[in-house]
Scaffold this active site. Structure first.
Site, PDB file in Angstrom:
ATOM      1  CD1 TRP A   1      -6.642 -19.291 -22.280  1.00 29.41           C
ATOM      2  CD2 TRP A   1      -6.444 -20.515 -20.413  1.00 29.41           C
ATOM      3  NE1 TRP A   1      -5.381 -19.083 -21.778  1.00 29.41           N
ATOM      4  CE2 TRP A   1      -5.233 -19.828 -20.633  1.00 29.41           C
ATOM      5  CE3 TRP A   1      -6.551 -21.349 -19.303  1.00 29.41           C
ATOM      6  CZ2 TRP A   1      -4.133 -19.940 -19.771  1.00 29.41           C
ATOM      7  CZ3 TRP A   1      -5.472 -21.480 -18.451  1.00 29.41           C
ATOM      8  CH2 TRP A   1      -4.277 -20.770 -18.685  1.00 29.41           C
TER       9      TRP A   1
ATOM     10  CB  SER B   1     -14.763 -22.684 -20.820  1.00 31.20           C
ATOM     11  OG  SER B   1     -14.287 -21.834 -19.817  1.00 31.20           O
TER      12      SER B   1
ATOM     13  CG  PHE C   1      -6.966 -24.019 -15.775  1.00 29.94           C
ATOM     14  CD1 PHE C   1      -8.018 -23.127 -15.656  1.00 29.94           C
ATOM     15  CD2 PHE C   1      -6.937 -24.861 -16.887  1.00 29.94           C
ATOM     16  CE1 PHE C   1      -9.023 -23.061 -16.620  1.00 29.94           C
ATOM     17  CE2 PHE C   1      -7.928 -24.804 -17.848  1.00 29.94           C
ATOM     18  CZ  PHE C   1      -8.970 -23.905 -17.713  1.00 29.94           C
ATOM     19  CB  THR C   2      -5.772 -29.417 -14.043  1.00 27.29           C
ATOM     20  OG1 THR C   2      -4.990 -29.044 -15.179  1.00 27.29           O
ATOM     21  CG2 THR C   2      -6.378 -30.796 -14.287  1.00 27.29           C
ATOM     22  N   GLY C   3      -7.163 -28.312 -11.405  1.00 25.53           N
ATOM     23  CA  GLY C   3      -7.905 -28.538 -10.166  1.00 25.53           C
ATOM     24  C   GLY C   3      -9.218 -27.776 -10.138  1.00 25.53           C
ATOM     25  CG  LEU C   4      -9.288 -23.484 -10.161  1.00 22.35           C
ATOM     26  CD1 LEU C   4      -8.856 -22.169 -10.797  1.00 22.35           C
ATOM     27  CD2 LEU C   4     -10.080 -23.222  -8.890  1.00 22.35           C
ATOM     28  CG  LEU C   5     -10.459 -27.294 -15.757  1.00 24.28           C
ATOM     29  CD1 LEU C   5      -9.853 -28.058 -16.924  1.00 24.28           C
ATOM     30  CD2 LEU C   5     -11.369 -26.190 -16.270  1.00 24.28           C
TER      31      LEU C   5
ATOM     32  CG  ASP D   1     -18.243 -23.731 -13.409  1.00 18.14           C
ATOM     33  OD1 ASP D   1     -17.085 -23.439 -13.106  1.00 18.14           O
ATOM     34  OD2 ASP D   1     -18.643 -23.837 -14.585  1.00 18.14           O
TER      35      ASP D   1
ATOM     36  CG  HIS E   1     -15.408 -24.769 -15.826  1.00 20.88           C
ATOM     37  ND1 HIS E   1     -16.282 -23.726 -15.973  1.00 20.88           N
ATOM     38  CD2 HIS E   1     -14.512 -24.657 -16.853  1.00 20.88           C
ATOM     39  CE1 HIS E   1     -15.938 -22.992 -17.028  1.00 20.88           C
ATOM     40  NE2 HIS E   1     -14.874 -23.543 -17.581  1.00 20.88           N
TER      41      HIS E   1
END
Length: 527
Positions: free
Chosen positions: A10, A70, A132-136, A193, A221
């Site tokens: 996603w 993912s 979201f990019t930070g969470l990756l 992750d 992730h």
């Protein structure tokens, strides 16, 4: 050439495969598929699981391996479950069985966290995508550098299907599909992750023990961005194993099945024999792995039990086994006489030290209750013969405990040398699929298989190569370079290895496989 279909996750499109794509294209016929509404793909009016899977399946060739990251990994599992005649293998990266936790499946993202993210995206897509990019990258050992790389990736403009895909992701439940997978599968997880808890690896292993599951250490992730070479290596060997089993005449020469090179047992024995005096001083990895394997031992043994330390080396773990089972008869077997001589003079007590080859043991049929073997069987060329021999000497209901090395071991070393020449510089290590196939062929019953990556760090390349030499674990494969390596090639190798340097130093990764099995008592089984 084998067909490999890549499905992104996603919040991105097929451009997310950049770090691994060139290498994968060297070993397979790669097809990139964008999910509906992502990349250049048209939007779906009704975004359902069936509609998305139908769109993907319509684009896929026959006899393909499907690989997804993912959300793409979850869809890959669904595709494999629905099209077993079309899909010959499945690979998932950082993909859970359920993305959102449930009372009967806690190893996933909390429902409240998922709801908050989805609402945030509906209200402010750009701000949420930045989060979201930070969470990756969150949690990765190279988080800052990884985040910079991911921020440079073009992801396209969000649309209604992006929100639809978030709803689908929250609803997906792959547990039944994963449990019933019949095709070979490889599933990689990231230890740090922030989106898929690493506990999901154990949860999936419980669902289907025939699937190969591996955790990459200190990785976020976006694991194929963090450790692209590790992903490439393990995927490559999975495809090699799959291609071998398919026995297809259409395979690429680079993926044509080959018998593993026969190892020269005499050279192995000499190499480790010479290293006996220095082995224990540099064997930290061996200590860590063997100590972990000890945890799999049964608490109690039958009366008059016999325990075998296969590939006992200096006897370090043979002595520990004796302390755990003082009433048992203890045996240490090794092919290197130098190691056995060192063990005899170092360890007191009644331990029988025997010279012998694991593939041709000097032991009677059904004479051993427990076989413990830590980091030894990777030096055996003929896995079916090895497993048949272990089955022969085990008593009914006997236990087998093995720690060995998998195919992505020392991938940094291999990759650095590949920049310099075409010789074999690192020993070949069998993937779990080969090991478990040999195990099943022998009649032994697999109980548990776990796979972990352990990484050591060195200040200089010379420190790593010196340690391998002190362990006796240097290159003894056919195809290795003969004679001395020139200064120019050594300099090029060292320069290539520097690309892997981290703040902790130069990494040397070990793909460690822990396996336990038992010999079924035929009389009890049929009784």
């Amino acid at each position: 050439m084998i067909n490999l279909v890549l499905i992104h996750g996603w919040g991105c499109d097929s451009r997310i495969w950049q770090p691994v794509l060139p290498a994968l294209q060297q070993i397979a016929r790669v097809q990139l598929i964008d999910l509906p509404g992502f990349g250049q793909t048209e939007l779906l009016a009704e975004y359902s699981l069936d509609a998305v899977l139908d769109k993907i399946a319509a684009q896929m060739p026959q006899d393909a391996v499907v690989m997804g990251w993912s959300l793409g990994g979850m869809l890959a599992v669904q595709l494999a479950a629905r099209h077993p005649q079309k899909i010959i293998g499945v690979i998932s990266l950082a993909a859970n069985a359920k993305f959102v936790a449930a009372p009967d499946y806690p190893s996933a993202m909390a429902r409240s966290v998922n709801r908050q993210f989805n609402q945030g995206f509906a209200q402010d897509a750009q701000a949420t995508l930045k989060l979201f990019t930070g969470l990756l990258a969150q949690g990765d050992e190279q988080e800052r550098n990884l985040l910079k790389q991911l921020r440079r990736v073009e992801i396209g403009e969000p649309n209604q299907n992006w929100l639809d895909a978030l709803v689908l992701l929250a609803q997906l439940d792959n547990r039944a599909a994963f449990a019933n997978l019949t095709q070979p599968g490889l599933h990689l997880f990231a230890e740090k992750d922030a989106l898929v808890p690493v506990a999901a690896a154990a949860a999936l292993r419980e669902l289907n023990r025939q699937q190969q599951i591996q955790v990459l250490e200190n990785t976020a992730h976006a694991l194929h961005w963090s450790k692209p070479q590790a992903v490439i290596e393990v995927v490559k060997y999975f495809l090699l194993s799959l291609a071998s089993s398919q026995q297809s005449s259409q395979l690429s020469p680079q993926l044509s099945p080959k018998q593993p090179p026969l190892l020269d047992k005499k050279k192995i024995a000499q190499s480790f024999g010479r290293a006996a005096a220095t082995y224990d001083s540099v064997a930290q990895l061996q200590r860590d792995v063997g100590t972990a394997l000890l945890q799999y031992l049964p608490d109690e043994l039958p009366a008059n039990a016999r325990v075998l330390d296969l590939g006992c080396g200096t006897g370090f773990f043979t002595a520990q086994l004796r302390r755990k089972y003082p009433a048992a008869q203890m045996m240490g077997v090794d092919i290197a006489q130098g190691m056995l001589q060192f063990a005899r003079t170092t360890h007191a007590g009644e331990i029988y030290w025997l010279g012998g080859d694991a593939e041709n043991l000097p032991l009677a049929d059904q004479s051993v209750d427990v076989i413990f073997s830590s980091l030894a069987i990777q030096w055996c060329s003929n896995l079916p013969q090895l497993m048949a021999e272990l089955q022969r000497v085990l008593k009914p209901e006997g236990k087998l405990l093995i720690a060995t090395l998998g195919p992505s071991t020392l991938y940094e070393l291999k990759a650095a040398w590949q920049q310099v020449d075409g010789y074999v510089h690192v020993n070949r290590f069998a993937p779990p699929t080969e090991i478990t196939a040999a195990l099943a062929q022998s009649g032994l019953q697999l109980v548990q298989l776990n796979q972990h990556e352990l990484t050591l760090y060195f200040a200089r390349v010379n420190d790593l190569t010196r340690e391998l030499k002190a362990l006796g674990a240097h290159n003894i494969n056919s195809g290795k370079p003969e004679g001395l390596t020139s200064r120019a090639r050594l300099a090029a190798f060292k320069q290539a290895y520097e690309m892997f340097r981290t703040v902790r130093g130069l990494p040397a990764s070990y793909d460690v496989i822990y396996l336990t099995a038992t010999k079924v008592d035929a009389e009890k089984h049929h009784g």
